[in-house]
Motif scaffolding. Structure first.
Motif, PDB file in Angstrom:
ATOM      1  N   THR A   1      12.758   2.988  -6.533  1.00 24.00           N
ATOM      2  CA  THR A   1      12.483   2.371  -5.199  1.00 24.00           C
ATOM      3  C   THR A   1      11.109   1.588  -5.068  1.00 24.00           C
ATOM      4  OG1 THR A   1      11.034   4.667  -5.009  1.00 24.00           O
ATOM      5  CG2 THR A   1      13.366   4.473  -3.773  1.00 24.00           C
ATOM      6  N   SER A   2      10.164   2.065  -6.102  1.00 24.30           N
ATOM      7  CA  SER A   2       8.783   1.322  -6.174  1.00 24.30           C
ATOM      8  C   SER A   2       8.467   0.907  -7.589  1.00 24.30           C
ATOM      9  CB  SER A   2       7.686   2.291  -5.808  1.00 24.30           C
ATOM     10  OG  SER A   2       8.002   3.261  -4.505  1.00 24.30           O
ATOM     11  N   ILE A   3       9.179   0.366  -8.279  1.00 26.40           N
ATOM     12  CA  ILE A   3       9.250  -0.187  -9.616  1.00 26.40           C
ATOM     13  C   ILE A   3       8.362  -1.593  -9.508  1.00 26.40           C
ATOM     14  CG2 ILE A   3      11.237  -1.514  -9.425  1.00 26.40           C
ATOM     15  CD1 ILE A   3      11.718  -1.003 -12.292  1.00 26.40           C
ATOM     16  N   TRP A   4       8.256  -2.367  -8.302  1.00 26.07           N
ATOM     17  CA  TRP A   4       7.537  -3.838  -8.376  1.00 26.07           C
ATOM     18  C   TRP A   4       6.104  -3.362  -8.479  1.00 26.07           C
ATOM     19  CZ3 TRP A   4      10.919  -7.038  -9.622  1.00 26.07           C
ATOM     20  CH2 TRP A   4      12.444  -6.975  -9.313  1.00 26.07           C
ATOM     21  N   ILE A   5       5.541  -2.384  -7.923  1.00 27.86           N
ATOM     22  CA  ILE A   5       4.101  -2.129  -8.026  1.00 27.86           C
ATOM     23  C   ILE A   5       3.482  -2.307  -9.377  1.00 27.86           C
ATOM     24  CG2 ILE A   5       3.926   0.289  -8.127  1.00 27.86           C
ATOM     25  CD1 ILE A   5       1.725  -2.169  -6.189  1.00 27.86           C
ATOM     26  N   LEU A   6       4.358  -1.672 -10.512  1.00 27.34           N
ATOM     27  CA  LEU A   6       3.975  -1.650 -11.870  1.00 27.34           C
ATOM     28  C   LEU A   6       4.518  -3.010 -12.705  1.00 27.34           C
ATOM     29  CD1 LEU A   6       4.438   1.923 -13.080  1.00 27.34           C
ATOM     30  CD2 LEU A   6       2.179   0.555 -12.704  1.00 27.34           C
TER      31      LEU A   6
ATOM     32  N   ALA B   1       0.784  -1.104  -0.136  1.00 25.83           N
ATOM     33  CA  ALA B   1      -0.050  -0.134   0.044  1.00 25.83           C
ATOM     34  C   ALA B   1       0.885   1.211   0.062  1.00 25.83           C
ATOM     35  CB  ALA B   1      -0.830   0.024   1.385  1.00 25.83           C
ATOM     36  N   LYS B   2       1.843   1.243   0.793  1.00 29.12           N
ATOM     37  CA  LYS B   2       2.836   2.464   0.859  1.00 29.12           C
ATOM     38  C   LYS B   2       3.526   2.569  -0.432  1.00 29.12           C
ATOM     39  CE  LYS B   2       7.385   4.035   3.031  1.00 29.12           C
ATOM     40  NZ  LYS B   2       8.040   3.822   4.127  1.00 29.12           N
ATOM     41  N   GLU B   3       3.748   1.456  -1.298  1.00 28.63           N
ATOM     42  CA  GLU B   3       4.385   1.349  -2.701  1.00 28.63           C
ATOM     43  C   GLU B   3       3.370   2.020  -3.664  1.00 28.63           C
ATOM     44  OE1 GLU B   3       6.244  -1.959  -5.717  1.00 28.63           O
ATOM     45  OE2 GLU B   3       6.466  -2.275  -3.525  1.00 28.63           O
ATOM     46  N   ALA B   4       2.063   1.490  -3.500  1.00 30.86           N
ATOM     47  CA  ALA B   4       1.227   2.176  -4.407  1.00 30.86           C
ATOM     48  C   ALA B   4       0.836   3.771  -3.855  1.00 30.86           C
ATOM     49  CB  ALA B   4      -0.282   1.380  -3.975  1.00 30.86           C
ATOM     50  N   TRP B   5       0.966   4.180  -3.031  1.00 34.88           N
ATOM     51  CA  TRP B   5       0.966   5.449  -2.781  1.00 34.88           C
ATOM     52  C   TRP B   5       1.921   6.314  -3.140  1.00 34.88           C
ATOM     53  CZ3 TRP B   5      -3.324   7.982  -0.969  1.00 34.88           C
ATOM     54  CH2 TRP B   5      -3.202   9.477  -0.434  1.00 34.88           C
TER      55      TRP B   5
ATOM     56  N   PHE C   1      11.344   7.156  -8.535  1.00 33.54           N
ATOM     57  CA  PHE C   1      10.188   6.098  -8.800  1.00 33.54           C
ATOM     58  C   PHE C   1      10.679   4.704  -8.832  1.00 33.54           C
ATOM     59  CE2 PHE C   1       6.919   3.305 -10.602  1.00 33.54           C
ATOM     60  CZ  PHE C   1       6.351   3.020  -9.411  1.00 33.54           C
ATOM     61  N   THR C   2      11.470   4.467 -10.070  1.00 31.46           N
ATOM     62  CA  THR C   2      11.878   3.190 -10.709  1.00 31.46           C
ATOM     63  C   THR C   2      12.961   2.635  -9.843  1.00 31.46           C
ATOM     64  OG1 THR C   2      13.342   4.368 -12.190  1.00 31.46           O
ATOM     65  CG2 THR C   2      11.322   3.561 -12.880  1.00 31.46           C
TER      66      THR C   2
END
Length: 293
Positions: free
Chosen positions: A259-264, A165-169, A256-257
């Motif tokens: 730190t949070s690339i995995w959500i996509l 959820a943090k990653e999506a936020w 973003f890529t």
């Protein structure tokens, strides 16, 4: 069936979350020709399947044995759940993590006729075939073992949900920032074009005003030089700001890529109506990095 106690329900939920992940990951991986860890979460669970399974069990239990009613009740219950969860997630995160907009008879892309029919067929299959061995397995477990498994998996599950959820936020924050930056870039590009037009028009106007008198020529040249210098300074300032915004835009995507690339990566089909261009830019960058590894 509805006489299960809370820990049995919890274990059923996790088992169906896992089976849903196996189905989705297999389907998407075959379609993409590479392994895709499908779902909102990092771990091998997709909550919508667990929620859907529980909904189906509750909906079909009163009519168990009647295949038509099992189909209808399971389809209605699971479809309503899918709509509510899809709408809620998009409202919070501004991204659709599944989208049926390319399917016939869909409602806002959250649900569609073919998906609902699949839910109905799955409800019958689950009530009559799939759930029976799962039920026997869960009911055969010692109560203490059942409780320990449920608590351990719940701890892992909650940790994963919070992290995802943090990653999506974070993705939402990046999309908002990218969209704002795109607006700034467009505005600066427009200013630059206007400035070019203005310089051209000033030169033409002053050229037409030129007279034979030397003093007038001198005044014209001085005035023209000052105006051109100022316009050049203004143009350079706009260019500098534009370069700054373009750099900022690129650094946001890079951040973003990293730190949070995995959500996509887990949700390659994710879409966003409000932040469409920004999301597509992020996806393109992720694709580029993957292909150039």
């Amino acid at each position: 069936m509805l006489s299960y106690h809370i820990f049995e329900w919890i274990l059923f939920f996790y088992i169906y979350c896992f089976l849903g992940w196996v189905f989705e990951s297999t389907y998407v991986s075959i379609k993409s020709k590479r392994f895709v860890n499908r779902g909102f979460m990092k771990g091998p669970m997709i909550p919508i399947y667990g929620e859907g399974a529980i909904m189906m069990l509750v909906a079909t239990t009163p009519v168990q044995g009647n295949l038509v009613l099992e189909f209808v009740m399971g389809m209605i219950g699971a479809t309503l759940l899918e709509y509510v969860v899809g709408a809620l997630m998009e409202s919070v995160f501004k991204v659709k993590y599944w989208d049926y907009s390319n399917q016939h008879f869909h409602i806002k892309g959250y649900i569609c006729l073919s998906s609902s029919i699949c839910w109905g067929a799955l409800s019958v299959l689950m009530a009559e075939v799939i759930h029976l061995p799962i039920e026997r397995f869960v009911l055969s477990l010692d109560y203490t073992v059942l409780v320990v498994i449920a608590l351990v998996v719940t701890t892992i599950f909650i940790t994963d949900v919070v992290t995802s959820a943090k990653e999506a936020w974070n993705l939402r924050i990046v999309l908002v920032a990218l969209t704002k930056a795109r607006g700034e870039i467009a505005a600066l590009q427009h200013q630059l074009e206007l400035k070019k037009v203005q310089i051209t028009e000033q030169f033409v106007d002053k050229k037409e005003e030129l007279v034979e008198d030397w003093q007038a020529k001198k005044d014209f040249l001085l005035q023209s030089l000052k105006g051109n210098l100022q316009s050049a300074v203004d143009t350079e300032n706009i260019k500098a700001k534009l370069d700054e915004e373009l750099t900022k835009y690129q650094s946001l995507i890079e951040k973003f890529t990293s730190t949070s690339i995995w959500i996509l990566k887990r949700n390659p089909g994710a879409t966003s109506k409000k932040f469409y261009e920004a999301l597509e830019n992020v996806k393109e960058h992720i694709d580029f990095k993957r292909k150039n590894k």
